[in-house]
Design a protein around this motif. Structure first.
Motif, short mmCIF file in Angstrom:
data_model
loop_
_atom_site.label_atom_id
_atom_site.label_comp_id
_atom_site.label_asym_id
_atom_site.label_seq_id
_atom_site.Cartn_x
_atom_site.Cartn_y
_atom_site.Cartn_z
N ARG A 85 3.15 5.95 -5.87
CA ARG A 85 2.60 6.73 -7.57
C ARG A 85 2.24 8.38 -6.51
O ARG A 85 1.25 8.32 -5.89
N ARG A 86 3.74 8.91 -6.48
CA ARG A 86 3.14 10.64 -6.51
C ARG A 86 2.46 11.38 -6.82
O ARG A 86 1.41 10.87 -7.78
N ASP A 90 -1.60 6.72 -2.95
CA ASP A 90 -1.82 5.58 -3.11
C ASP A 90 -1.10 4.79 -1.64
O ASP A 90 -0.10 4.51 -0.60
N VAL A 91 -2.88 4.04 -1.71
CA VAL A 91 -2.70 3.04 -0.79
C VAL A 91 -2.27 1.59 0.10
O VAL A 91 -1.49 1.60 0.94
N GLY A 92 -1.77 1.52 -1.84
CA GLY A 92 -0.79 0.28 -2.18
C GLY A 92 0.82 0.63 -1.07
O GLY A 92 0.74 -0.78 -0.33
N ARG A 96 2.34 -1.34 2.16
CA ARG A 96 3.77 -1.49 2.09
C ARG A 96 4.75 -1.63 3.11
O ARG A 96 5.69 -1.83 3.91
N SER A 97 4.70 0.28 3.19
CA SER A 97 5.57 0.29 3.72
C SER A 97 5.51 0.42 5.45
O SER A 97 6.24 0.08 6.05
N VAL A 98 4.10 0.00 5.93
CA VAL A 98 3.81 -0.17 7.40
C VAL A 98 4.43 -2.11 7.33
O VAL A 98 5.12 -2.41 8.28
N ARG A 99 3.80 -2.20 6.28
CA ARG A 99 4.20 -3.86 6.45
C ARG A 99 5.62 -4.14 6.60
O ARG A 99 5.94 -5.54 7.59
#
Length: 213
Positions: A85-86, A90-92, A96-99
């Motif tokens: 969500r630009r 957007d914490v989610g 997800r990127s870190v995961r």
């Protein structure tokens, strides 16, 4: 064969030809393990071009609005994209990127945020999200410079993709300052922009006939 592999075989070579893509520093591309690609951003085609010249699937953030259309959502997801969500925190998508990096994936983020066509990237603002994601995953960062005439990507105009030396976590994390991630992303983006000066024609490798393993 996965959907992504099928799409790559069908379209990657065509895209490299249409954008007359050449690559320098191909030896710097990581063949395995987690790595965050950070590149300058001039066109929507940057995603296509980067995917066409890398030997691994690259995971990208795509604006959440695209995922509201079922057919497009399925297609993008099959290619490895995920929503963000630009303009919001957007914490989610960050988690997800870190995961994905923690799982050994190759992820790409454009520190400039939005596209900046016809503008020297050295004069643009950059955002610290990429530095935060890389830092939390302790992942290497691969600086990439997409070089085009006038910083404007066009079909049948030469596009040079310059892969720089990977920046390990211990190197960029040493640049934490009062701004923490802000200082880190400035360091990383400077490395990206420096690639424009370091490139030279004799070192360029034509990848128009390259095949993905």
């Amino acid at each position: 064969m996965t959907f992504y592999e099928t799409m790559y075989r069908l379209f990657a070579g065509m895209m490299r030809t249409l954008y007359r893509v050449r690559v320098t520093g191909a030896e710097n591309e990581p063949m395995e393990g987690p790595c965050l690609i950070c590149a300058n951003h001039t066109s929507m085609s940057d995603v296509i071009i980067l995917s066409a010249v890398t030997h691994r699937r690259v995971r990208y953030m795509a604006k959440a609005e695209l995922f509201r259309i079922p057919i497009i959502s399925k297609f993008l997801s099959s290619l490895g994209a995920y929503s963000v969500r630009r303009g919001q925190n957007d914490v989610g998508s960050i988690k997800r990127s870190v995961r994905l990096l923690s799982e050994g994936e190759l992820v790409c983020i454009f520190p400039q945020g939005a596209r900046k066509p016809k503008v020297d990237p050295r004069t643009t603002d950059v955002y610290s999200g990429a530095a935060m994601i890389a830092s939390r995953a302790h992942a290497d960062v691969l600086p990439v410079y997409i070089k085009t005439k006038g910083n404007r990507t066009r079909l049948l105009r030469r596009t040079e993709v310059i892969f720089g030396r990977r920046i390990p976590y211990d190197e960029y994390s040493a640049h934490y300052g009062d701004g923490k991630y802000t200082d880190v992303i400035k360091y990383i983006f400077n490395k990206i922009c420096e690639l424009d000066y370091e490139s030279s024609t004799p070192e360029i490798k034509d990848t128009s006939e390259a095949n993905k393993n």
